[in-house]
Motif scaffolding. Structure first.
Motif, mmCIF file in Angstrom:
data_model
loop_
_atom_site.group_PDB
_atom_site.id
_atom_site.type_symbol
_atom_site.label_atom_id
_atom_site.label_comp_id
_atom_site.label_asym_id
_atom_site.label_seq_id
_atom_site.Cartn_x
_atom_site.Cartn_y
_atom_site.Cartn_z
ATOM 1 N N LYS A 1 0.860 -1.263 -0.044
ATOM 2 C CA LYS A 1 0.087 0.037 -0.054
ATOM 3 C C LYS A 1 0.952 1.010 0.030
ATOM 4 C CE LYS A 1 -4.146 -1.840 2.478
ATOM 5 N NZ LYS A 1 -4.833 -1.697 3.607
ATOM 6 N N LEU A 2 0.452 2.368 -0.961
ATOM 7 C CA LEU A 2 1.245 3.474 -0.848
ATOM 8 C C LEU A 2 0.377 4.762 -1.188
ATOM 9 C CD1 LEU A 2 4.126 5.131 -1.390
ATOM 10 C CD2 LEU A 2 3.886 4.417 -3.843
ATOM 11 N N CYS A 3 0.646 5.616 -0.275
ATOM 12 C CA CYS A 3 -0.180 6.745 -0.590
ATOM 13 C C CYS A 3 0.958 7.925 -0.466
ATOM 14 C CB CYS A 3 -0.890 7.100 0.484
ATOM 15 S SG CYS A 3 -1.887 8.701 0.421
ATOM 16 N N VAL A 4 1.361 8.780 -1.444
ATOM 17 C CA VAL A 4 2.280 9.966 -1.579
ATOM 18 C C VAL A 4 1.598 10.994 -2.317
ATOM 19 C CG1 VAL A 4 4.362 8.451 -1.286
ATOM 20 C CG2 VAL A 4 3.487 8.920 -3.383
ATOM 21 N N GLY A 5 2.389 12.241 -2.339
ATOM 22 C CA GLY A 5 2.026 13.196 -2.879
ATOM 23 C C GLY A 5 2.706 13.440 -4.371
ATOM 24 N N ILE A 6 2.165 13.707 -5.236
ATOM 25 C CA ILE A 6 2.889 13.970 -6.725
ATOM 26 C C ILE A 6 2.524 15.208 -7.407
ATOM 27 C CG2 ILE A 6 3.014 11.387 -6.884
ATOM 28 C CD1 ILE A 6 0.754 12.110 -9.316
ATOM 29 N N THR A 7 3.304 15.515 -8.383
ATOM 30 C CA THR A 7 2.852 16.570 -9.492
ATOM 31 C C THR A 7 2.517 16.181 -10.544
ATOM 32 O OG1 THR A 7 3.564 18.949 -10.289
ATOM 33 C CG2 THR A 7 5.375 16.849 -9.919
ATOM 34 N N LEU A 8 1.443 16.626 -11.214
ATOM 35 C CA LEU A 8 1.036 16.317 -12.635
ATOM 36 C C LEU A 8 1.631 17.129 -13.733
ATOM 37 C CD1 LEU A 8 -2.797 15.391 -11.916
ATOM 38 C CD2 LEU A 8 -0.821 13.922 -11.889
ATOM 39 N N SER A 9 2.366 18.255 -13.170
ATOM 40 C CA SER A 9 3.098 19.423 -13.897
ATOM 41 C C SER A 9 3.773 18.828 -15.114
ATOM 42 C CB SER A 9 3.442 20.360 -13.417
ATOM 43 O OG SER A 9 4.685 19.840 -12.652
ATOM 44 N N THR A 10 4.439 17.583 -14.946
ATOM 45 C CA THR A 10 5.517 17.032 -15.795
ATOM 46 C C THR A 10 4.917 15.732 -16.538
ATOM 47 O OG1 THR A 10 6.404 15.514 -14.078
ATOM 48 C CG2 THR A 10 7.322 17.770 -14.276
ATOM 49 N N VAL A 11 3.735 15.344 -16.368
ATOM 50 C CA VAL A 11 3.212 14.242 -16.830
ATOM 51 C C VAL A 11 3.125 13.775 -18.348
ATOM 52 C CG1 VAL A 11 0.779 14.684 -16.839
ATOM 53 C CG2 VAL A 11 1.552 12.359 -16.699
ATOM 54 N N ASP A 12 2.783 14.939 -19.132
ATOM 55 C CA ASP A 12 2.851 15.130 -20.672
ATOM 56 C C ASP A 12 4.337 15.176 -21.146
ATOM 57 O OD1 ASP A 12 3.505 17.524 -19.692
ATOM 58 O OD2 ASP A 12 2.148 18.536 -20.994
ATOM 59 N N ASP A 13 5.265 15.534 -20.166
ATOM 60 C CA ASP A 13 6.810 15.378 -20.850
ATOM 61 C C ASP A 13 7.398 13.813 -20.496
ATOM 62 O OD1 ASP A 13 6.816 18.189 -21.498
ATOM 63 O OD2 ASP A 13 7.304 18.745 -19.395
ATOM 64 N N ASP A 14 6.812 13.365 -19.237
ATOM 65 C CA ASP A 14 7.174 12.069 -18.916
ATOM 66 C C ASP A 14 6.844 11.028 -19.795
ATOM 67 O OD1 ASP A 14 8.885 13.089 -16.922
ATOM 68 O OD2 ASP A 14 7.114 12.956 -15.537
ATOM 69 N N TYR A 15 5.384 11.273 -20.302
ATOM 70 C CA TYR A 15 4.841 10.173 -20.966
ATOM 71 C C TYR A 15 3.977 10.917 -22.092
ATOM 72 C CZ TYR A 15 5.483 7.648 -16.685
ATOM 73 O OH TYR A 15 5.992 7.151 -15.626
ATOM 74 N N ASP A 16 3.778 10.001 -23.362
ATOM 75 C CA ASP A 16 3.111 10.562 -24.473
ATOM 76 C C ASP A 16 1.555 10.365 -24.228
ATOM 77 O OD1 ASP A 16 5.230 11.477 -26.115
ATOM 78 O OD2 ASP A 16 5.367 9.377 -26.848
ATOM 79 N N MET A 17 0.867 11.164 -23.705
ATOM 80 C CA MET A 17 -0.426 11.214 -23.045
ATOM 81 C C MET A 17 -1.531 11.147 -24.234
ATOM 82 S SD MET A 17 0.024 10.904 -19.947
ATOM 83 C CE MET A 17 -1.651 11.064 -19.310
ATOM 84 N N ASP A 18 -1.614 10.069 -24.923
ATOM 85 C CA ASP A 18 -2.560 9.808 -25.953
ATOM 86 C C ASP A 18 -2.752 8.307 -25.924
ATOM 87 O OD1 ASP A 18 -1.222 8.684 -28.290
ATOM 88 O OD2 ASP A 18 -0.008 9.821 -27.838
ATOM 89 N N GLU A 19 -4.178 7.918 -26.035
ATOM 90 C CA GLU A 19 -4.676 6.226 -25.979
ATOM 91 C C GLU A 19 -3.642 5.512 -26.828
ATOM 92 O OE1 GLU A 19 -6.920 3.740 -23.979
ATOM 93 O OE2 GLU A 19 -6.756 6.098 -23.729
#
Length: 528
Positions: free
Chosen positions: A435-453
């Protein structure tokens, strides 16, 4: 019929799998589970199946209405419980025989206002049982009570000689406490084998340690030699000393005694074997000086410790506490630690920030498997901090940081952010993590991954040799727009990154991995 089914162990195994299905089905009443029709059909198949199937069918119930229906006291279940006028019930010998036939099979029972109402004739039924010499449920092992104090006089007829686990939720205030007193006085004589006692109250009903029911409850505790786990709002000093001397007791949950009481209980004049068998303590704390006294005087090694504070966590005092745990031999073998602030008196705060330095002394406790720190303040934990945790706690199974409330956003003066790839790396470092609960930022998600299906479906999942089952990632409120932009893609992303995480569904809403912070992100003050 195959001869293998005549082997008791095989049939028991099959019935056990059927009985495990305990969620409510399509029945018009709550106490009929979805496994009940199957078990009933099995019981009616042949005599070889009947006994074990009936035992499973009657094993666990919510309310005593099924017994009343079998005895012909009430009709078949309706869509809603009828508002019956209260009238006395006189049980015939034939009805008592039917009740005895099925009542001895019941092992677990829950009764509360969800299953009956005021003036419902269930009250008259229990009053009639109380007047007979028979025990309604002689083999009952577990009893859960949750209705107003004015109805607690109906509890004694439900108590039996084999009862091992008793749970009662006190929901309202009783001026003279007579009914509660009757329940507690009945427990030692009616339930000599009782192993666990759980008494819960609403916060607004219990703000003082000397609530009216504490004394009779404490007296009852001192007459129960087989207790192994006790969860009560408070108890007298004598009751706590008595529990400390029980050879079977392993878990205590209550108010932490005051410093003066702790010095008396744990002082040098006491037996050195006091509390030697205790593995777990769960204290609600009002004053931090009481915690300091506890950590300095507790005599024996603990495996689990929970501190629930009604006072706001101060980072400085929290750091002192963590240092005390590191320094004392009694806490060197801690495997689980839970620190939380009470929701009612502790307000959400953006001015109090807990950093890795606050909890760093816990890194010396290398056997920790569960770390659950749930504050109503801000926690500033970065990727390097997570790496330190993974190195310090090689057996880590649960890490929950501010899961209920508070913030996991980057906090001034040293804002720290954890990205999704950094969470993946942390999970790689903790092969036992569940089990894990931590805080993250979503600000870099489109740089880290190609956010298309298409790209996400083609994404190669990381080679994670872990047991992660439950994941919660808390993002700052000011990044809500990012979550909305990629809302339809996050499910695919996380199913690729964390394929082991179970998708658990609760009534009317799905469990979500992504959850927003509870505190406004505009942090202007910092308390070191």
């Amino acid at each position: 019929m195959h001869r293998a089914l005549l082997i008791s162990e095989i049939l028991s195994n099959i019935i056990g799998h059927i009985g495990d299905d305990a969620h409510s089905g399509g029945s018009p009443v709550e106490y009929v589970t979805s496994s009940a029709p199957t078990l009933l059909a099995l019981a009616l198949t042949c005599r070889a199946f009947s006994e074990q199937a009936l035992d499973a069918l009657w094993d666990n119930f919510k309310g005593v209405e099924p017994i009343m229906r079998c005895a012909g006291i009430i009709p078949a279940p309706q869509r809603m419980l009828q508002e019956d006028e209260e009238y006395p019930i006189i049980l015939t010998e034939a009805q008592l025989a039917i009740i005895a036939r099925y009542g001895y099979r019941v092992r677990s029972l829950q009764v509360g206002m969800n299953y009956w109402r005021r003036n419902h004739l269930t009250q008259s039924f229990l009053q009639a049982i109380a007047g007979s010499s028979e025990v309604l449920l002689p083999n009952l092992r577990r009893l859960e009570i949750g209705f107003p104090c004015e109805l607690l006089y109906l509890v004694p007829p439900l108590l039996g000689p084999r009862l091992q686990h008793f749970f009662i939720s006190i929901r309202d205030y009783e001026r003279d406490g007579n009914h509660l007193r009757t329940v507690f006085r009945s427990l030692p004589s009616h339930c000599p084998l009782l192993k666990s006692l759980t008494v819960l109250t609403s916060y607004h009903l219990f703000r003082e340690r000397d609530a009216p029911f504490v004394l009779p409850m404490s007296h009852a505790i001192q007459q129960m030699p087989n207790l192994r786990a006790v969860t009560v709002p408070a108890m007298t000093k004598d009751a706590l000393v008595y529990l400390g001397g029980l050879s079977l007791l392993t878990d205590i949950s209550s108010h932490l005694p005051t410093s003066s009481d702790l010095e008396d209980i744990l002082g040098p004049s006491r037996s050195p074997t006091l509390f030697e068998n205790i593995d777990s303590v769960d204290w609600e704390i009002k004053e931090w000086q009481d915690v300091e006294t506890f950590t300095s005087l507790w005599p024996h090694k603990l495996k689990s410790m929970t501190l629930r504070s009604v006072a706001k966590f101060d980072p400085g005092l929290l750091q002192v506490l963590c240092g005390s745990l590191h320094a004392r031999e009694a806490f060197k073998n801690l495997q689980c630690i839970y620190l939380s602030e009470s929701i009612v008196p502790c307000r959400l705060s953006s001015s109090t920030v807990i950093t890795i330095d606050t909890i760093r002394p816990l890194f010396h406790l290398s056997q920790l498997r569960v770390v659950d720190i749930d504050t109503r303040s801000c926690m500033s934990i970065g990727a390097d901090d997570l790496t330190e945790m993974a190195e310090a706690w090689p057996s880590l199974e649960v890490l929950l940081l501010n899961k209920t409330d508070g913030s996991m956003s980057g906090a001034a003066p040293r804002p720290q952010w954890v990205t999704v790839p950094e969470v993946v790396r942390f999970v790689e470092l903790c092969p036992n993590l569940k089990k894990l609960c931590v805080g993250i930022t979503l600000s870099t998600v489109d740089d880290d991954y190609d956010m298309d299906e298409l790209s996400l479906r083609a994404l190669e999942p990381p080679n994670l040799d872990c047991r992660l089952e439950d994941l919660t990632l808390k993002y700052p409120r000011d990044e809500e727009y990012i979550q909305k932009i990629y809302a339809s893609y996050f499910g695919t992303l996380f199913s690729k990154l964390f394929p082991q995480v179970n998708r658990i569904y609760y009534p009317f809403q799905a469990h979500r991995i992504l959850q927003p912070d509870s505190i406004d992100p505009n942090i202007q003050h910092y308390t070191p």
